[in-house]
Design a protein around this motif. Sequence first.
Motif, PDB file in Angstrom:
ATOM      1  N   SER A  29      26.417 -42.275 -28.802  1.00 25.83           N
ATOM      2  CA  SER A  29      26.321 -41.123 -27.883  1.00 25.83           C
ATOM      3  C   SER A  29      27.658 -40.397 -27.777  1.00 25.83           C
ATOM      4  N   MET A  74      28.734 -37.501 -28.025  1.00 27.79           N
ATOM      5  CA  MET A  74      28.904 -36.226 -27.329  1.00 27.79           C
ATOM      6  C   MET A  74      28.852 -36.367 -25.809  1.00 27.79           C
ATOM      7  N   SER A  75      28.680 -37.572 -25.311  1.00 24.77           N
ATOM      8  CA  SER A  75      28.599 -37.770 -23.862  1.00 24.77           C
ATOM      9  C   SER A  75      29.978 -38.067 -23.253  1.00 24.77           C
ATOM     10  N   ALA A  76      30.125 -37.699 -21.998  1.00 28.62           N
ATOM     11  CA  ALA A  76      31.366 -38.000 -21.281  1.00 28.62           C
ATOM     12  C   ALA A  76      31.561 -39.507 -21.155  1.00 28.62           C
ATOM     13  N   LYS A  77      30.453 -40.236 -21.031  1.00 29.29           N
ATOM     14  CA  LYS A  77      30.520 -41.688 -20.900  1.00 29.29           C
ATOM     15  C   LYS A  77      31.159 -42.320 -22.139  1.00 29.29           C
ATOM     16  N   HIS A 103      33.336 -40.948 -24.186  1.00 30.35           N
ATOM     17  CA  HIS A 103      34.771 -40.645 -24.201  1.00 30.35           C
ATOM     18  C   HIS A 103      35.516 -41.444 -23.141  1.00 30.35           C
ATOM     19  N   ASP A 125      27.036 -40.369 -33.229  1.00 28.87           N
ATOM     20  CA  ASP A 125      25.873 -39.799 -32.551  1.00 28.87           C
ATOM     21  C   ASP A 125      24.811 -39.460 -33.582  1.00 28.87           C
ATOM     22  N   HIS A 152      22.342 -37.290 -32.824  1.00 32.63           N
ATOM     23  CA  HIS A 152      21.982 -35.885 -32.598  1.00 32.63           C
ATOM     24  C   HIS A 152      22.801 -35.013 -33.540  1.00 32.63           C
ATOM     25  N   ASP A 157      22.804 -45.307 -25.621  1.00 37.14           N
ATOM     26  CA  ASP A 157      21.549 -44.569 -25.677  1.00 37.14           C
ATOM     27  C   ASP A 157      20.385 -45.561 -25.654  1.00 37.14           C
TER      28      ASP A 157
END
Length: 101
Positions: free
Chosen positions: A7, A9-12, A14, A31, A33, A75
Amino acid sequence: MGILITSAMSAKAHGLKNQLNNNNGHIILGDYHDLPQFMLSDKLIKLPDPALASYAHQMLSLCLDNSISIIYVLDNKEAGQLTEARQLFAEYDIEINTDDI
């Protein structure tokens, strides 16, 4: 020791990367996606789609190619597939961590 965080692209993802950065391991974000081509590098990779029947085997191959020893799965779709394949990954000393979902 390589670490893969899904994941990307998620803030989590990073935030987790920043927490783990004190670890001397190589951290890769991934990711499934769509990611813009210009963003892809050795630190940000495209992962296989967890809807594919061969997902677990593609992930295992990716982990072996990139010397990944721990996968932090963020995810639910990926977690379901990788949890079922946990024993397969364990045979290659790859830990699957789903605690951060």
